[in-house]
Scaffold this active site. Structure first.
Site, PDB file in Angstrom:
ATOM      1  N   ASN A 154       0.806  -1.237   0.000  1.00 22.87           N
ATOM      2  CA  ASN A 154       0.000   0.000   0.000  1.00 22.87           C
ATOM      3  C   ASN A 154       0.829   1.272   0.000  1.00 22.87           C
ATOM      4  O   ASN A 154       0.384   2.307  -0.460  1.00 22.87           O
ATOM      5  CB  ASN A 154      -1.000  -0.025   1.156  1.00 22.87           C
ATOM      6  CG  ASN A 154      -0.320  -0.025   2.511  1.00 22.87           C
ATOM      7  OD1 ASN A 154       0.810  -0.486   2.667  1.00 22.87           O
ATOM      8  ND2 ASN A 154      -1.007   0.525   3.495  1.00 22.87           N
ATOM      9  N   ALA A 179       6.607  -6.012  -1.754  1.00 22.21           N
ATOM     10  CA  ALA A 179       5.391  -6.795  -1.986  1.00 22.21           C
ATOM     11  C   ALA A 179       5.323  -7.231  -3.440  1.00 22.21           C
ATOM     12  O   ALA A 179       5.737  -6.507  -4.345  1.00 22.21           O
ATOM     13  CB  ALA A 179       4.163  -5.976  -1.611  1.00 22.21           C
ATOM     14  N   GLU A 252       5.253  -3.876  12.097  1.00 22.95           N
ATOM     15  CA  GLU A 252       4.289  -2.800  11.843  1.00 22.95           C
ATOM     16  C   GLU A 252       3.096  -3.461  11.172  1.00 22.95           C
ATOM     17  O   GLU A 252       3.144  -3.789   9.982  1.00 22.95           O
ATOM     18  CB  GLU A 252       4.919  -1.741  10.956  1.00 22.95           C
ATOM     19  CG  GLU A 252       6.065  -0.996  11.614  1.00 22.95           C
ATOM     20  CD  GLU A 252       5.621  -0.050  12.721  1.00 22.95           C
ATOM     21  OE1 GLU A 252       6.465   0.460  13.440  1.00 22.95           O
ATOM     22  OE2 GLU A 252       4.384   0.169  12.850  1.00 22.95           O
ATOM     23  N   LEU A 253       2.022  -3.691  11.929  1.00 18.36           N
ATOM     24  CA  LEU A 253       0.981  -4.595  11.484  1.00 18.36           C
ATOM     25  C   LEU A 253      -0.356  -3.883  11.269  1.00 18.36           C
ATOM     26  O   LEU A 253      -0.413  -2.673  11.085  1.00 18.36           O
ATOM     27  CB  LEU A 253       0.861  -5.743  12.498  1.00 18.36           C
ATOM     28  CG  LEU A 253       2.194  -6.473  12.801  1.00 18.36           C
ATOM     29  CD1 LEU A 253       1.994  -7.553  13.849  1.00 18.36           C
ATOM     30  CD2 LEU A 253       2.804  -7.042  11.532  1.00 18.36           C
ATOM     31  N   CYS A 286      -2.887   1.585   6.896  1.00 18.91           N
ATOM     32  CA  CYS A 286      -3.006   0.916   8.196  1.00 18.91           C
ATOM     33  C   CYS A 286      -3.581   1.831   9.257  1.00 18.91           C
ATOM     34  O   CYS A 286      -4.057   1.371  10.283  1.00 18.91           O
ATOM     35  CB  CYS A 286      -1.624   0.452   8.641  1.00 18.91           C
ATOM     36  SG  CYS A 286      -0.462   1.822   8.754  1.00 18.91           S
ATOM     37  N   GLU A 460       8.888   3.305  14.139  1.00 19.90           N
ATOM     38  CA  GLU A 460       9.623   3.737  12.944  1.00 19.90           C
ATOM     39  C   GLU A 460       9.521   5.253  12.839  1.00 19.90           C
ATOM     40  O   GLU A 460       8.457   5.825  13.071  1.00 19.90           O
ATOM     41  CB  GLU A 460       9.044   3.060  11.702  1.00 19.90           C
ATOM     42  CG  GLU A 460       9.209   1.551  11.745  1.00 19.90           C
ATOM     43  CD  GLU A 460       8.946   0.874  10.403  1.00 19.90           C
ATOM     44  OE1 GLU A 460       7.995   1.264   9.712  1.00 19.90           O
ATOM     45  OE2 GLU A 460       9.727  -0.026  10.058  1.00 19.90           O
TER      46      GLU A 460
HETATM   47  N1  LIG Z   1       1.611  -0.716  10.786  1.00 16.38           N
HETATM   48  C1  LIG Z   1       2.083  -0.223   9.664  1.00 16.38           C
HETATM   49  O1  LIG Z   1       2.981   0.645   9.628  1.00 16.38           O
HETATM   50  C2  LIG Z   1       1.535  -0.720   8.352  1.00 16.38           C
HETATM   51  C3  LIG Z   1       1.850   0.008   7.199  1.00 16.38           C
HETATM   52  C4  LIG Z   1       1.343  -0.454   5.971  1.00 16.38           C
HETATM   53  C5  LIG Z   1       0.557  -1.605   5.920  1.00 16.38           C
HETATM   54  N2  LIG Z   1       0.292  -2.284   7.063  1.00 16.38           N
HETATM   55  C6  LIG Z   1      -0.563  -3.472   7.030  1.00 16.38           C
HETATM   56  O2  LIG Z   1      -0.209  -4.289   5.905  1.00 16.38           O
HETATM   57  C7  LIG Z   1      -1.382  -4.964   5.430  1.00 16.38           C
HETATM   58  C8  LIG Z   1      -1.528  -4.712   3.941  1.00 16.38           C
HETATM   59  O3  LIG Z   1      -0.322  -5.041   3.276  1.00 16.38           O
HETATM   60  P1  LIG Z   1      -0.152  -6.459   2.541  1.00 16.38           P
HETATM   61  O4  LIG Z   1      -1.431  -6.939   1.983  1.00 16.38           O
HETATM   62  O5  LIG Z   1       1.033  -6.338   1.659  1.00 16.38           O
HETATM   63  O6  LIG Z   1       0.226  -7.402   3.788  1.00 16.38           O
HETATM   64  P2  LIG Z   1       0.742  -8.902   3.731  1.00 16.38           P
HETATM   65  O7  LIG Z   1       0.993  -9.275   5.130  1.00 16.38           O
HETATM   66  O8  LIG Z   1      -0.139  -9.747   2.898  1.00 16.38           O
HETATM   67  O9  LIG Z   1       2.143  -8.807   2.939  1.00 16.38           O
HETATM   68  C9  LIG Z   1       3.160  -7.976   3.436  1.00 16.38           C
HETATM   69  C10 LIG Z   1       4.494  -8.479   2.884  1.00 16.38           C
HETATM   70  O10 LIG Z   1       4.716  -9.784   3.377  1.00 16.38           O
HETATM   71  C11 LIG Z   1       4.997 -10.661   2.291  1.00 16.38           C
HETATM   72  N3  LIG Z   1       4.558 -11.987   2.663  1.00 16.38           N
HETATM   73  C12 LIG Z   1       3.338 -12.540   2.536  1.00 16.38           C
HETATM   74  N4  LIG Z   1       3.338 -13.814   3.022  1.00 16.38           N
HETATM   75  C13 LIG Z   1       4.604 -14.053   3.450  1.00 16.38           C
HETATM   76  C14 LIG Z   1       5.274 -15.173   4.036  1.00 16.38           C
HETATM   77  N5  LIG Z   1       4.629 -16.313   4.313  1.00 16.38           N
HETATM   78  N6  LIG Z   1       6.595 -15.068   4.343  1.00 16.38           N
HETATM   79  C15 LIG Z   1       7.261 -13.907   4.082  1.00 16.38           C
HETATM   80  N7  LIG Z   1       6.688 -12.809   3.536  1.00 16.38           N
HETATM   81  C16 LIG Z   1       5.379 -12.893   3.224  1.00 16.38           C
HETATM   82  C17 LIG Z   1       4.270 -10.059   1.124  1.00 16.38           C
HETATM   83  O11 LIG Z   1       4.822 -10.519  -0.098  1.00 16.38           O
HETATM   84  C18 LIG Z   1       4.537  -8.583   1.362  1.00 16.38           C
HETATM   85  O12 LIG Z   1       5.822  -8.264   0.904  1.00 16.38           O
HETATM   86  C19 LIG Z   1      -2.543  -4.386   6.210  1.00 16.38           C
HETATM   87  O13 LIG Z   1      -2.891  -5.249   7.277  1.00 16.38           O
HETATM   88  C20 LIG Z   1      -1.983  -3.084   6.770  1.00 16.38           C
HETATM   89  O14 LIG Z   1      -2.622  -2.690   7.969  1.00 16.38           O
HETATM   90  C21 LIG Z   1       0.748  -1.861   8.292  1.00 16.38           C
HETATM   91  O1  LIG Z   2      -0.438   2.130   5.720  1.00 16.25           O
HETATM   92  C1  LIG Z   2       0.295   2.536   6.572  1.00 16.25           C
HETATM   93  C2  LIG Z   2       1.170   3.705   6.384  1.00 16.25           C
HETATM   94  O2  LIG Z   2       2.041   3.686   7.477  1.00 16.25           O
HETATM   95  C3  LIG Z   2       0.359   4.934   6.218  1.00 16.25           C
HETATM   96  S1  LIG Z   2       1.190   6.416   6.553  1.00 16.25           S
HETATM   97  O3  LIG Z   2       1.373   7.101   5.257  1.00 16.25           O
HETATM   98  O4  LIG Z   2       2.484   6.110   7.166  1.00 16.25           O
HETATM   99  O5  LIG Z   2       0.330   7.176   7.463  1.00 16.25           O
END
Ligand SMILES: NC(=O)c1ccc[n+]([C@@H]2O[C@H](COP(=O)([O-])OP(=O)(O)OC[C@H]3O[C@@H](n4cnc5c(N)ncnc54)[C@H](O)[C@@H]3O)[C@@H](O)[C@H]2O)c1
Ligand SMILES: O=C[C@H](O)CS(=O)(=O)O
Length: 483
Positions: A154, A179, A252-253, A286, A460
């Site tokens: 994202n 990703a 960061e989930l 997120c 972060e």
């Molecule tokens: N807390 C934060 O700062 C933050 C920021 C951005 C996104 N997010 C979260 O990320 C999610 C959306 O992103 P997404 O769909 O890419 O998440 P995802 O967990 O599906 O994938 C994230 C990364 O992990 C990799 N991945 C997937 N399965 C894996 C495995 N088994 N082993 C190793 N790597 C693997 C993916 O290829 C990708 O690079 C949402 O839940 C969002 O809340 C959190």
């Molecule tokens: O999706 C999560 C990102 O951390 C959003 S932000 O641009 O850092 O607020």
């Protein structure tokens, strides 16, 4: 596609290479699923080589001075700023967000690099007053070593910036896997670091089979830290795998942000904040508001204003400068959003605006406001990650805080009030890593970004962001008789 930062190969040990097998993965336009290019389908062998390259490079990189690292990071920052348009176009092409948001993300990426160029020179140690006349007590902080970084689709540039910048500033070397849906912005970091002059092996970026690459990154003992941004589900898998070699981890989930509007709030300000917090990146962030809790006295007025503002959002291609809402990342995301709306309506909620696939087709979806939402609906409990705004009514402050905290997540929360005493009461009782008070957009590099509970571990950005890339060492310096 002509873009000076487009790379369709891995960047390993200073070389651009295909997967060993020559296999590739298609990269598709999020709106139409049309193929826009390919990247290597790498696996364990390529990952091992990248880790070995990072390990070799670390032996030299760790001995650079903080000033040298700071200067290289400033060069990297200047490169990003100079090329922000090309980097933003590449990002929008693979992720779909409006170009203006993509430019904002690239600028945020540059901001992280500049911040940690400065922090690189402030990783202070300590000299503690010794209880012994013949010994001295020193505390130093040293780079942890080879860092593995796994990032989401994202924010394919800034999420990697948040990891690369502090890691390099601290003297670590990095192996990063972007990703699968948005690899180009990640590979572009390899091109930028190469152009900035980072030595070969310091930064390594590879794409491919996420499970295979992830397993090697988690299980290889040379990797001393894993920093992951993504879903809580995958974060838990990786956290468990890292236990085998007791790695440092940053997680960061996912989130489930409440947006609380009290009777005494400035409603127009609250609606502006709601639009920003809910619909940025088409609701795919997120820290997007996931559920609105609105006090009864202002419920109808807030809903009417929010629905009116939501209905005006322009949906379209991210490359169209008029667009405010791009497509969702893929068809699966559209199906998920539809299912959440169906569940809500099936349990008594009503659609105030939107509610269905956009007439543009593909992965475009109408920005949607749902009223009469209740806590048992899936959209109030699960991370929506789409342009749906469920609104629920509450009566008392106690009820609002209890409902806001009633989740396994704890990333971001927002609330609007004009009452300063209430602001402190609510701010102190919300169990979240980040809180916006009368603000819907709070992310900035100066603020330590991160969540509690199942939203993650670590911070972060901020002064704190470099700490996770440093090991603290206590040294007792003896034999100083007569000193
Ligand atoms: N807390 C934060 O700062 C933050 C920021 C951005 C996104 N997010 C979260 O990320 C999610 C959306 O992103 P997404 O769909 O890419 O998440 P995802 O967990 O599906 O994938 C994230 C990364 O992990 C990799 N991945 C997937 N399965 C894996 C495995 N088994 N082993 C190793 N790597 C693997 C993916 O290829 C990708 O690079 C949402 O839940 C969002 O809340 C959190
Ligand atoms: O999706 C999560 C990102 O951390 C959003 S932000 O641009 O850092 O607020």
């Amino acid at each position: 596609m002509v873009n000076r930062y487009l790379r369709e190969q891995n960047y390993i040990d200073g070389m651009w290479v295909h997967a060993d097998s020559g296999a590739t993965i298609d990269v598709t336009d999020p709106a139409t699923s049309a193929r826009i290019g390919v990247v290597p389908r790498s696996g364990q062998a390529e990952t091992r080589r990248a880790i070995a390259a990072a390990d070799a490079a670390f032996q030299t990189w760790r001995r650079t001075t903080a000033l040298e690292r700071s200067q290289l990071l400033r060069t990297l920052h200047d490169l990003i700023v100079r090329n922000q348009q090309a980097l933003a176009e590449l990002l929008t092409l693979e992720q779909g967000k409006p170009l203006a948001e993509a430019v904002g993300e690239i600028r945020a990426s540059a901001g992280y690099v500049l911040w940690f160029a400065e922090e690189a020179r402030r990783t202070y140690g300590e000299m503690v007053p010794s209880p012994w006349a013949d010994r001295r007590i020193l505390v130093t902080r040293e780079p942890v070593g080879v860092v593995a970084a796994i990032t989401p689709w994202n924010f394919p540039s800034s999420m990697l910036a948040r990891k690369l910048a502090p890691a390099l500033a601290a003297g670590c070397t990095v192996v990063a896997k972007p990703a699968t849906q948005t690899p180009y912005s990640g590979l572009a970091w390899g091109a930028l670091c190469e152009e900035a002059g980072f030595p070969k092996g310091v930064v390594n970026i590879l794409t491919g089979n996420a499970g295979e690459i992830g397993d090697e990154l988690c299980l290889n003992p040379i990797v001393r830290k894993l920093t992951f941004t993504g879903s809580t589900e995958i974060g838990k898998v990786l956290l468990a795998k890292c236990a085998a070699t007791v790695k440092k981890v940053s997680m960061e989930l996912g989130g489930n942000a409440p947006f609380i509007v009290f009777d005494d709030a400035d409603i127009d300000r609250a609606v502006d904040g709601a639009i920003t917090s809910k619909y940025r990146n088409s609701g795919q962030t997120c820290v997007c508001t996931n559920r609105f809790l609105v006090q009864s006295g202002v419920y109808d007025r807030f809903v009417d204003k929010l629905a009116a503002a939501t209905g005006k959002l322009k949906v379209g291609s991210g490359l169209d400068p008029q667009t405010q809402q791009g497509p969702l990342i893929d068809a699966k995301a559209v199906n998920r959003v539809e299912a959440l709306i169906k569940d809500a309506v099936g349990n008594g909620a009503r659609i105030a605006t939107g509610g269905k696939r956009h007439m543009l087709g593909g992965s475009f979806f109408e920005p949607t406001v749902i009223t009469g939402a209740t806590s048992d609906m899936l959209c109030m409990k699960e991370e929506i990650f789409g342009p749906i705004a469920p609104v629920s009514r509450f009566e008392t402050e106690e009820e609002a805080i209890a409902r806001a905290n009633d989740t396994e997540f704890g990333l971001a929360a927002y609330f609007y009030t004009a009452d300063l005493a209430r602001a402190f009461r609510v701010m102190e009782r919300l169990k979240y890593g980040m809180v916006g008070v009368n603000e819907g957009l709070i992310t900035t590099v100066e603020g330590p970004f991160g969540g509690l509970k199942e939203s993650g571990i670590g911070k972060e950005g901020g002064r704190q962001g470099i700490d996770d890339y440093l090991d603290m060492k206590y040294v007792c310096l003896g034999g100083l008789e007569g000193s």
